[in-house]
Design a protein around this motif. Structure first.
Motif, PDB file in Angstrom:
ATOM      1  N   ARG A  63       0.820  -1.213   0.000  1.00  0.00           N
ATOM      2  CA  ARG A  63       0.000   0.000   0.000  1.00  0.00           C
ATOM      3  C   ARG A  63       0.855   1.264   0.000  1.00  0.00           C
ATOM      4  O   ARG A  63       0.604   2.196  -0.763  1.00  0.00           O
ATOM      5  CB  ARG A  63      -0.910   0.002   1.234  1.00  0.00           C
ATOM      6  CG  ARG A  63      -1.795   1.236   1.364  1.00  0.00           C
ATOM      7  CD  ARG A  63      -2.470   1.278   2.718  1.00  0.00           C
ATOM      8  NE  ARG A  63      -1.503   1.437   3.809  1.00  0.00           N
ATOM      9  CZ  ARG A  63      -1.815   1.371   5.099  1.00  0.00           C
ATOM     10  NH1 ARG A  63      -3.068   1.128   5.461  1.00  0.00           N
ATOM     11  NH2 ARG A  63      -0.893   1.535   6.025  1.00  0.00           N
ATOM     12  N   ASP A  64       1.855   1.302   0.849  1.00  0.00           N
ATOM     13  CA  ASP A  64       2.601   2.540   1.068  1.00  0.00           C
ATOM     14  C   ASP A  64       3.662   2.807   0.001  1.00  0.00           C
ATOM     15  O   ASP A  64       4.009   3.961  -0.246  1.00  0.00           O
ATOM     16  CB  ASP A  64       3.270   2.530   2.452  1.00  0.00           C
ATOM     17  CG  ASP A  64       2.251   2.470   3.585  1.00  0.00           C
ATOM     18  OD1 ASP A  64       1.067   2.769   3.331  1.00  0.00           O
ATOM     19  OD2 ASP A  64       2.643   2.110   4.709  1.00  0.00           O
ATOM     20  N   SER A  65       4.175   1.761  -0.631  1.00  0.00           N
ATOM     21  CA  SER A  65       5.232   1.959  -1.631  1.00  0.00           C
ATOM     22  C   SER A  65       4.689   2.441  -2.961  1.00  0.00           C
ATOM     23  O   SER A  65       5.386   3.120  -3.721  1.00  0.00           O
ATOM     24  CB  SER A  65       6.012   0.659  -1.845  1.00  0.00           C
ATOM     25  OG  SER A  65       5.204  -0.308  -2.508  1.00  0.00           O
ATOM     26  N   GLY A  66       3.435   2.095  -3.258  1.00  0.00           N
ATOM     27  CA  GLY A  66       2.859   2.444  -4.553  1.00  0.00           C
ATOM     28  C   GLY A  66       3.393   1.594  -5.689  1.00  0.00           C
ATOM     29  O   GLY A  66       3.070   1.842  -6.855  1.00  0.00           O
ATOM     30  N   LYS A  67       4.178   0.579  -5.373  1.00  0.00           N
ATOM     31  CA  LYS A  67       4.763  -0.271  -6.411  1.00  0.00           C
ATOM     32  C   LYS A  67       3.784  -1.369  -6.810  1.00  0.00           C
ATOM     33  O   LYS A  67       2.919  -1.780  -6.040  1.00  0.00           O
ATOM     34  CB  LYS A  67       6.059  -0.903  -5.910  1.00  0.00           C
ATOM     35  CG  LYS A  67       7.173   0.088  -5.632  1.00  0.00           C
ATOM     36  CD  LYS A  67       8.428  -0.623  -5.124  1.00  0.00           C
ATOM     37  CE  LYS A  67       9.560   0.360  -4.840  1.00  0.00           C
ATOM     38  NZ  LYS A  67      10.772  -0.330  -4.322  1.00  0.00           N
ATOM     39  N   HIS A  68       3.945  -1.866  -8.036  1.00  0.00           N
ATOM     40  CA  HIS A  68       3.140  -2.990  -8.499  1.00  0.00           C
ATOM     41  C   HIS A  68       3.551  -4.230  -7.714  1.00  0.00           C
ATOM     42  O   HIS A  68       4.731  -4.408  -7.387  1.00  0.00           O
ATOM     43  CB  HIS A  68       3.374  -3.217  -9.997  1.00  0.00           C
ATOM     44  CG  HIS A  68       2.390  -4.158 -10.621  1.00  0.00           C
ATOM     45  ND1 HIS A  68       2.508  -5.536 -10.528  1.00  0.00           N
ATOM     46  CD2 HIS A  68       1.263  -3.920 -11.354  1.00  0.00           C
ATOM     47  CE1 HIS A  68       1.507  -6.099 -11.176  1.00  0.00           C
ATOM     48  NE2 HIS A  68       0.737  -5.154 -11.678  1.00  0.00           N
ATOM     49  N   PRO A  69       2.591  -5.117  -7.399  1.00  0.00           N
ATOM     50  CA  PRO A  69       2.955  -6.328  -6.660  1.00  0.00           C
ATOM     51  C   PRO A  69       4.079  -7.128  -7.304  1.00  0.00           C
ATOM     52  O   PRO A  69       4.935  -7.685  -6.604  1.00  0.00           O
ATOM     53  CB  PRO A  69       1.652  -7.129  -6.641  1.00  0.00           C
ATOM     54  CG  PRO A  69       0.576  -6.114  -6.769  1.00  0.00           C
ATOM     55  CD  PRO A  69       1.132  -5.025  -7.633  1.00  0.00           C
ATOM     56  N   ALA A  70       4.087  -7.178  -8.637  1.00  0.00           N
ATOM     57  CA  ALA A  70       5.131  -7.939  -9.324  1.00  0.00           C
ATOM     58  C   ALA A  70       6.515  -7.341  -9.068  1.00  0.00           C
ATOM     59  O   ALA A  70       7.512  -8.076  -8.973  1.00  0.00           O
ATOM     60  CB  ALA A  70       4.845  -7.994 -10.821  1.00  0.00           C
ATOM     61  N   GLN A  71       6.584  -6.016  -8.968  1.00  0.00           N
ATOM     62  CA  GLN A  71       7.868  -5.376  -8.699  1.00  0.00           C
ATOM     63  C   GLN A  71       8.375  -5.729  -7.307  1.00  0.00           C
ATOM     64  O   GLN A  71       9.557  -6.059  -7.120  1.00  0.00           O
ATOM     65  CB  GLN A  71       7.762  -3.858  -8.855  1.00  0.00           C
ATOM     66  CG  GLN A  71       9.076  -3.119  -8.651  1.00  0.00           C
ATOM     67  CD  GLN A  71       8.952  -1.619  -8.832  1.00  0.00           C
ATOM     68  OE1 GLN A  71       7.905  -1.131  -9.277  1.00  0.00           O
ATOM     69  NE2 GLN A  71       9.995  -0.883  -8.497  1.00  0.00           N
ATOM     70  N   LEU A  72       7.489  -5.655  -6.319  1.00  0.00           N
ATOM     71  CA  LEU A  72       7.889  -6.025  -4.959  1.00  0.00           C
ATOM     72  C   LEU A  72       8.269  -7.501  -4.883  1.00  0.00           C
ATOM     73  O   LEU A  72       9.232  -7.866  -4.191  1.00  0.00           O
ATOM     74  CB  LEU A  72       6.757  -5.717  -3.981  1.00  0.00           C
ATOM     75  CG  LEU A  72       6.489  -4.235  -3.718  1.00  0.00           C
ATOM     76  CD1 LEU A  72       5.208  -4.062  -2.913  1.00  0.00           C
ATOM     77  CD2 LEU A  72       7.659  -3.590  -2.991  1.00  0.00           C
TER      78      LEU A  72
END
Length: 278
Positions: free
Chosen positions: A218-227
């Protein structure tokens, strides 16, 4: 003075959703003495009283003393409740349904003409003020009604407005999705128990893992695939685990689960309403 502090809010139904929303509303500027809850039995009313909220067994009393009324009963009870309160609904009311599958058209059919109705789909984490809530306004609900509802609910978690077509999807994604996450967390813990970790510790670690991953997403704003890719290292433990999940078809299974829950919500919405327009 904040206008919400003088707003009178009612709840018909005293289940988990009503309790979570009530807690969020009180975390804002609505005063406990301006909230009232009704339920046919006293079983769930005590926890509302502990928040300083007045309780009653009369749905009509709630409607007559409120500006915004949350109808938080099981979907099959909504027609009965709306027929009961219909004669007491006026143009000063906004009626907010949190029942899965009950359409705006059904709500409008069972209430007086020109009634302001809203369809809201919260989820269980509203109880912890970490919910995901989506709402859609009916034909006669004004933009300011939506703005007021968003203001009331913002302490409950993430709140967004959208077209009604998204509500059933949100039900499958977030309303039912909470249970899917719990199932995954349970499986994580059981996997650790299988490998020798004590059950209580495994459950604590699994819950913290899900919590931490969700907050970072939620807080990073990154796409799940990126994380996900940031966790993987060449030849490391994570890529081996992910390979096992892909062999088990976890991605397709989760997508199918959301699809099935969404279709069920749509099916509920296609069932004919009991009662006629007043």
């Amino acid at each position: 003075m904040d206008p919400d502090s003088q707003l009178k809010v009612g709840f018909i139904g005293a289940g988990h959703m009503a309790f979570g929303i009530a807690k969020g509303i009180l975390a804002g500027n609505v005063l406990p003495e301006n909230v009232k809850v009704s339920a046919p039995s006293s079983r769930n009313l005590k926890r509302f009283q502990e928040l300083g909220i007045a309780v009653t067994h009369s749905n009509q009393e709630v409607v007559c003393g409120s500006h915004v009324v949350f109808v938080a009963v099981k979907p099959h009870l909504v027609p009965l409740v709306l027929c009961e309160i219909s004669q007491h609904v006026t143009d000063r009311h906004v009626i907010v349904s949190v029942a899965a599958g009950v359409t705006l058209a059904t709500l409008e059919e069972l209430l007086p003409e020109n009634s302001a109705v809203v369809r809201l789909m919260p989820n269980l984490p509203c109880v912890a003020q970490e919910g995901a809530l989506l709402f859609a306004r009916g034909t006669d609900a004004k933009p300011e009604d939506g703005a007021r509802l968003r203001s009331l609910l913002h302490h409950c978690g993430f709140v967004e407005e959208g077209p009604e077509a998204w509500i059933d999807v949100h039900t499958g994604l977030s309303g039912s999705g909470v249970a899917f996450v719990y199932l995954f967390a349970e499986a994580l813990a059981e996997g650790a128990v299988k490998m020798g970790m004590p059950s209580a510790l495994a459950q604590s670690v699994a819950s913290q893992t899900v919590l931490g991953a969700g907050r970072l997403l939620r807080d990073s704003g990154k796409h799940p695939a990126q994380l996900r890719s940031e966790v993987c290292t060449p030849g490391g433990t994570t890529i081996y685990g992910l390979h096992a999940l892909e062999r088990g078809g976890v991605r397709a299974s989760v997508m199918s689960a959301v699809e099935s829950a969404t279709e069920r919500a749509r099916e509920l919405g296609r069932k004919p309403a009991a009662g006629n327009r007043k």
